[in-house]
Write a protein that holds these residues in place. Structure first.
Motif, mmCIF file in Angstrom:
data_model
loop_
_atom_site.group_PDB
_atom_site.id
_atom_site.type_symbol
_atom_site.label_atom_id
_atom_site.label_comp_id
_atom_site.label_asym_id
_atom_site.label_seq_id
_atom_site.Cartn_x
_atom_site.Cartn_y
_atom_site.Cartn_z
ATOM 1 N N TYR A 85 26.492 47.591 -2.770
ATOM 2 C CA TYR A 85 25.941 48.938 -2.595
ATOM 3 C C TYR A 85 26.672 49.683 -1.477
ATOM 4 C CZ TYR A 85 22.719 52.647 -1.312
ATOM 5 O OH TYR A 85 22.172 53.866 -0.999
ATOM 6 N N ASP A 86 26.974 49.003 -0.374
ATOM 7 C CA ASP A 86 27.729 49.647 0.707
ATOM 8 C C ASP A 86 29.121 50.068 0.241
ATOM 9 O OD1 ASP A 86 25.615 49.309 2.430
ATOM 10 O OD2 ASP A 86 26.348 47.402 3.232
ATOM 11 N N LEU A 87 29.737 49.216 -0.585
ATOM 12 C CA LEU A 87 31.042 49.574 -1.141
ATOM 13 C C LEU A 87 30.934 50.828 -2.007
ATOM 14 C CD1 LEU A 87 34.051 48.951 -1.762
ATOM 15 C CD2 LEU A 87 33.241 47.485 -3.626
ATOM 16 N N MET A 88 29.864 50.913 -2.805
ATOM 17 C CA MET A 88 29.676 52.080 -3.663
ATOM 18 C C MET A 88 29.399 53.333 -2.840
ATOM 19 S SD MET A 88 27.465 50.419 -6.812
ATOM 20 C CE MET A 88 27.571 51.906 -7.796
ATOM 21 N N CYS A 89 28.698 53.189 -1.729
ATOM 22 C CA CYS A 89 28.472 54.344 -0.842
ATOM 23 C C CYS A 89 29.789 54.812 -0.230
ATOM 24 C CB CYS A 89 27.477 53.967 0.258
ATOM 25 S SG CYS A 89 25.779 53.752 -0.330
ATOM 26 N N LYS A 90 30.624 53.856 0.156
ATOM 27 C CA LYS A 90 31.918 54.209 0.742
ATOM 28 C C LYS A 90 32.803 54.941 -0.259
ATOM 29 C CE LYS A 90 35.947 52.111 2.985
ATOM 30 N NZ LYS A 90 36.577 50.824 3.419
ATOM 31 N N LYS A 91 32.784 54.471 -1.507
ATOM 32 C CA LYS A 91 33.595 55.092 -2.553
ATOM 33 C C LYS A 91 32.877 56.249 -3.253
ATOM 34 C CE LYS A 91 36.538 51.143 -3.697
ATOM 35 N NZ LYS A 91 37.800 51.876 -3.532
ATOM 36 N N ARG A 92 31.606 56.481 -2.858
ATOM 37 C CA ARG A 92 30.807 57.572 -3.419
ATOM 38 C C ARG A 92 30.598 57.418 -4.923
ATOM 39 N NH1 ARG A 92 34.023 59.552 0.578
ATOM 40 N NH2 ARG A 92 32.979 60.683 2.245
ATOM 41 N N TYR A 93 30.255 56.204 -5.333
ATOM 42 C CA TYR A 93 29.916 55.952 -6.725
ATOM 43 C C TYR A 93 28.407 56.095 -6.889
ATOM 44 C CZ TYR A 93 34.586 53.918 -7.354
ATOM 45 O OH TYR A 93 35.941 53.721 -7.410
ATOM 46 N N ASP A 94 27.988 56.603 -8.022
ATOM 47 C CA ASP A 94 26.557 56.733 -8.323
ATOM 48 C C ASP A 94 26.022 55.412 -8.866
ATOM 49 O OD1 ASP A 94 26.560 59.412 -7.584
ATOM 50 O OD2 ASP A 94 27.142 60.078 -9.587
ATOM 51 N N VAL A 95 24.819 55.075 -8.417
ATOM 52 C CA VAL A 95 24.154 53.858 -8.879
ATOM 53 C C VAL A 95 23.354 54.191 -10.125
ATOM 54 C CG1 VAL A 95 22.534 52.014 -8.272
ATOM 55 C CG2 VAL A 95 24.031 52.997 -6.520
ATOM 56 N N GLU A 96 23.443 53.321 -11.156
ATOM 57 C CA GLU A 96 22.702 53.543 -12.389
ATOM 58 C C GLU A 96 21.198 53.501 -12.120
ATOM 59 O OE1 GLU A 96 24.028 50.607 -15.113
ATOM 60 O OE2 GLU A 96 25.988 51.553 -15.462
ATOM 61 N N SER A 97 20.470 54.317 -12.871
ATOM 62 C CA SER A 97 19.022 54.428 -12.655
ATOM 63 C C SER A 97 18.306 53.111 -12.920
ATOM 64 C CB SER A 97 18.451 55.532 -13.561
ATOM 65 O OG SER A 97 18.760 55.261 -14.925
ATOM 66 N N SER A 98 18.841 52.296 -13.839
ATOM 67 C CA SER A 98 18.201 51.012 -14.147
ATOM 68 C C SER A 98 18.235 50.052 -12.972
ATOM 69 C CB SER A 98 18.887 50.373 -15.362
ATOM 70 O OG SER A 98 20.270 50.176 -15.097
ATOM 71 N N SER A 99 19.202 50.206 -12.087
ATOM 72 C CA SER A 99 19.309 49.321 -10.913
ATOM 73 C C SER A 99 18.745 49.965 -9.657
ATOM 74 C CB SER A 99 20.771 48.939 -10.675
ATOM 75 O OG SER A 99 21.332 48.312 -11.802
ATOM 76 N N MET A 100 18.562 51.262 -9.642
ATOM 77 C CA MET A 100 18.198 51.953 -8.409
ATOM 78 C C MET A 100 16.801 51.587 -7.924
ATOM 79 S SD MET A 100 19.747 53.854 -6.346
ATOM 80 C CE MET A 100 19.209 54.382 -4.727
ATOM 81 N N GLU A 101 15.836 51.473 -8.853
ATOM 82 C CA GLU A 101 14.463 51.161 -8.448
ATOM 83 C C GLU A 101 14.386 49.799 -7.771
ATOM 84 O OE1 GLU A 101 9.993 50.807 -10.434
ATOM 85 O OE2 GLU A 101 11.713 51.465 -11.636
#
Length: 893
Positions: free
Chosen positions: A635-651
């Motif tokens: 998740y930190d890597l995705m924040c650094k690269k500014r990737y959106d998290v899929e809704s199925s995993s976000m909750e």
């Protein structure tokens, strides 16, 4: 000096009582109308209207004087000689040629203007009895009367002169006519380039040099006309600055006109730019038009466009010739973006100028639009329809290629306009045009996208009746039509007929049938044709491997995904799409350790990389397996690269993060990170371009990478991922399609890039900022090297840089402050900074931590394929300047 014998007075011409100016007695004057006794032939006398006394006219030629100072100059008595007789004109012309080394710069002007006055001075009978040739054909290097006399008796067809436009006021001025030399461009602009002869343009009026009252001014103007064409831009400006005290608008205009006459249009442009900066400058529409036209004919479209924009900024509408020539100049260039500029100028020609372009210009621009591949040309459909509309409304002929090209463009659109295609086909029928193979294939392509089996079969029957066989693409589109209609077996029959009729299937045919069979889940047939494709040796194989792996993954046949993945790695280049499919298969099969290994390998390999899809897949796998620590890292890597998290995993992710963090970070878009800012500095130094929209204060960064460079092939994926959230929607690709990353892509237009535009690209030109020494970090140097640098086989490193000398000096000082000794060499408008010996080794050590892993080999060993441009730079010469670069090279780099 002996005089001519006395002759009876003529009623139409004065007597030959003047002295002869040192004519060479060895010149053969028989071809000029004189016999062996130097008497005028009767036929020549009759043509010149000398009357019955012509037999008494005799010319005595004295010995040639050895003293060049005894020769009379042309300017001292040319006017009287022209009024006396045609023979006197020939004598005076020879006298002027004897002083040619001192007046070389005025040669073209003298011949052109004096010959026109000579023809005007002839009696009316001479004009009607026998036409005279154009004296523009006389070479400026001809030094004898024999050359000119031979022109009079040439066996070539003689041109008629139009005297209706001459009046008494013409003696004080001459008009700058169009250059007779035709210009031709490769590609679509060739036809339009030859259709500029009859385009109207204003005439430039310039006083004669001999009409200038001051002798010193005449001498200086003649000197400038001779010297300026031989100097480079900086020297020209220095010479002209030295003439500021006396030079005025008329003087500078004369120099510009003279330079265009002797085909030194680059020198004329430099003088014109200099005169625009003077306080006495007055805008001259005619002069600007002629200079822009001449520059455009030489394919100097940047120079021509600069004058074109200046004319518009002055509140004037450019002439039709300038519009026409500028469009053709853009069409003749192979630089990215020139076709768009040609379309813009063409549209303004009609909408702003109200002109009706020539048929050749319509056809040439249309041909350039459809010359690109289908995926690129489809974006020009509106422009092509606009050209067709102009052809119809102006009553010009619409050729068959126009109809075929429009149908071809419509067939590549995502949404097919059936009514428009049918309308174009009906118009072709009314015009008596047959639908050729290319048109029928385009119709099949349109049917394939809609699944129109009925129309496709009608078109197929027409193709069968055509001579020369059926094109291979027609089989592919027919297969796709049946697949859209849900009949994959008929697609297979079409493929087999393709093998039979064409003596073997093409690579595209194999790819299409494998895709159809995989989508229909015919596993055995798909495997059989995949084996046939591999054995055939056709390329590429990657799309078919991706289709096979997708089919296996959809059928949960994970045991077959891995062999397909390994076979693809063995026969093809690394591809993110096949890696993502293998990663998904491992996660669905529960093999998390192997999936983690593959993900880390993707992340460490720049040629593959990880995207939003692969990150969401591994994140979902960690959350499903309860590995929350690793899930947080992803998740930190995705924040650094500014990737959106899929809704199925976000909750589920929010619950996990709430246990260890007070506030959950979410990716923030549209803000450059520190690494992105440093990388952008190095890329801009290496040649990255910024396009600005000044009225709206928005700027777009344009990434252009070299397809032939191995370094850029690796770098493009990294840059695409690095700035993915800034990319324009038209440049974005599906995350699974690894090989679809283009070599040219751009960001959205945003005001956030205003700082970089003001510092590096003010007024649309590359500039080196004053504070560059503060931003020249090791990471910036690394990106500068990767984008605009070269590693030679000798181990030396060269960096390319554009800007002025003052800015380059600042960069050199900043490098030396970091103990990087370097040398600078200029080639045209590009500067090269070279690091040699120990400096090269220190440079590599400094930037090594920031160089991409996939490029370490190029940094260590060098690659000659990536340094072809730099090989031509010679640092061994003592001069700081190493040759010149053409305008097109400067524009494209």
């Amino acid at each position: 000096m002996p005089e001519l014998p006395a002759t009876p007075k003529l009623t139409t011409l004065p007597t030959f009582s003047r002295s002869c100016e040192a004519l060479n007695p060895l010149l053969s004057l028989r071809t000029a109308g004189f016999d062996a006794n130097l008497k005028l032939n009767p036929a020549t006398a009759k043509a010149m209207n000398f009357g019955p006394i012509a037999k008494d006219i005799q010319l005595t030629i004295p010995p040639l004087s050895s003293n060049p100072n005894s020769l009379l100059s042309l300017s001292s008595h040319m006017r009287l000689s022209l009024l006396s007789s045609p023979l006197s004109f020939l004598r005076c012309l020879t006298s002027s040629f004897s002083r040619l080394p001192r007046r070389r710069a005025l040669c073209n002007y003298c011949i052109h203007h004096r010959c026109r006055l000579f023809l005007r001075s002839l009696p009316e009978a001479a004009k009607t009895h026998q036409p005279f040739p154009s004296f523009q054909q006389v070479s400026c290097l001809s030094h004898s009367v024999e050359q000119l006399a031979c022109e009079l008796q040439s066996s070539e067809p003689l041109k008629k002169w139009d005297f209706s436009n001459y009046d008494d006021s013409d003696s004080d001025v001459f008009k700058l006519d169009d250059q007779p030399e035709a210009f031709k461009f490769e590609g679509g602009g060739a036809v339009a380039g030859r259709d500029t002869k009859h385009l109207e343009s204003p005439g430039v009026e310039v006083k004669e040099l001999e009409e200038v009252p001051e002798q010193w001014r005449r001498s200086r103007l003649a000197w400038l006309c001779k010297e300026l064409p031989a100097h480079k831009s900086g020297s020209v400006v220095r010479i002209l600055n030295g003439q500021r005290k006396w030079m005025r608008q008329d003087d500078a205009t004369y120099v510009v006109v003279h330079c265009t006459r002797i085909r030194e249009n680059e020198a004329a442009f430099k003088v014109y730019k200099w005169m625009m900066l003077q306080r006495w400058y007055r805008f001259d529409f005619a002069l600007a038009t002629k200079l822009a036209d001449y520059l455009g004919k030489e394919r100097k479209f940047l120079r021509c466009r600069e004058i074109f924009d200046d004319i518009i900024n002055q509140g004037r509408v450019p002439s039709e010739s300038t519009f026409h020539i500028l469009v053709v100049a853009y069409l003749g260039a192979s630089i990215e973006g020139c076709l768009d500029e040609a379309c813009t100028i063409y549209n303004r020609m009609i909408q702003l100028g109200g002109y009706s372009p020539r048929l050749s210009l319509h056809n040439s621009l249309f041909k350039a639009l459809v010359a690109k591949p289908g995926d690129e040309s489809k974006n020009y459909l509106k422009q092509a329809e606009f050209i067709y509309h102009n052809l119809v409304t102006t009553g010009l002929e619409v050729q068959q290629d126009i109809y075929g090209g429009l149908i071809w463009l419509h067939s590549y659109q995502e949404v097919i306009d059936k009514e428009r295609i049918m309308q174009l086909r009906d118009e072709m029928g009314l015009a008596g045009m047959e639908e050729v193979k290319d048109v029928l294939v385009s119709i099949l392509r349109a049917c394939a996208k809609d699944g129109d089996v009925e129309e496709a079969e009608k078109t197929w029957l027409k193709l069968i009746s055509c001579n020369g066989g059926i094109p291979s693409l027609a089989f592919v589109y027919r297969m796709e039509v049946f697949a859209k209609a849900g009949e994959p077996m008929k697609s297979l029959e079409t493929f087999r007929s393709m093998q039979e009729l064409l003596k073997g299937a093409t690579s595209t045919g194999y790819q299409k049938i494998i895709e159809i069979l995989c989508n229909a889940r015919h596993v055995e047939l798909a495997e059989l044709h995949m084996q046939g494709l591999v054995q055939s040796g056709l390329k590429p194989l990657t799309p078919s491997y991706v289709e096979m792996a997708t089919m296996y993954l959809g059928l949960s046949m994970h045991e077959k995904v891995e062999p397909t993945f390994l076979s693809c790695l063995e026969k093809c280049r690394p591809n993110r799409a096949i890696y993502n499919l293998y990663l998904d298969s491992l996660l669905k099969a529960g093999n998390f350790s192997k999936a983690e290994e593959i993900f880390n390998h993707m992340q460490s390999t720049e040629a593959i990389g990880v995207g939003a899809g692969s990150c969401n897949a591994i994140l979902s796998g960690y959350l499903a397996s309860g590995n929350h620590v690793k899930a947080e890292k992803v998740y930190d890597l995705m924040c650094k690269k500014r990737y959106d998290v899929e809704s199925s995993s976000m909750e589920k992710l929010e619950y996990v993060l709430s246990l260890t963090r007070k506030e959950v970070k979410k990716p923030v878009s549209l803000k450059l990170s520190a690494e992105q800012r440093e990388a952008l500095v190095g890329l801009l130094l290496g040649g990255l371009q910024i396009d600005s929209d000044e009225p709206r204060k928005k700027h777009m960064i344009r990434f252009v990478l070299n397809e032939n460079s191995n370094t850029h092939s690796v770098l493009r994926r990294h840059l695409y991922d690095q700035y993915h959230e800034w990319l324009h929607p038209s440049c974005r690709r599906d995350d699974d399609s690894g090989d679809s990353v283009p070599f040219r892509f751009s960001t959205i237009a945003h005001s956030y890039f205003g700082f970089y535009a003001d510092q590096f690209w003010p007024r649309g030109r590359p500039t080196i900022p004053k504070m560059i020494h503060r931003w020249l970090s090791p990471r910036a140097l690394a990106y500068w090297y990767m984008y605009g640098g070269y590693r030679l086989q000798s181990g030396d490193i060269l960096l390319k840089l554009k800007g002025d000398s003052e800015g380059v000096e600042k960069v050199v000082k900043a490098l030396r402050a970091r103990s990087l000794e370097c040398r600078v060499k200029r080639k045209g408008r590009v500067f090269w900074i070279g690091f040699f010996g120990n400096s090269s080794a220190w440079f590599r050590k400094l930037v090594e931590p920031y160089v991409l892993d996939g490029l370490q080999d190029y940094l260590q060993g060098g690659n000659p394929n990536d340094s072809e441009e730099a090989q031509g730079v010679n640092f061994d010469s003592e001069s700081d300047v190493d040759g010149e670069e053409s305008e097109q090279n400067d524009s494209s780099s």
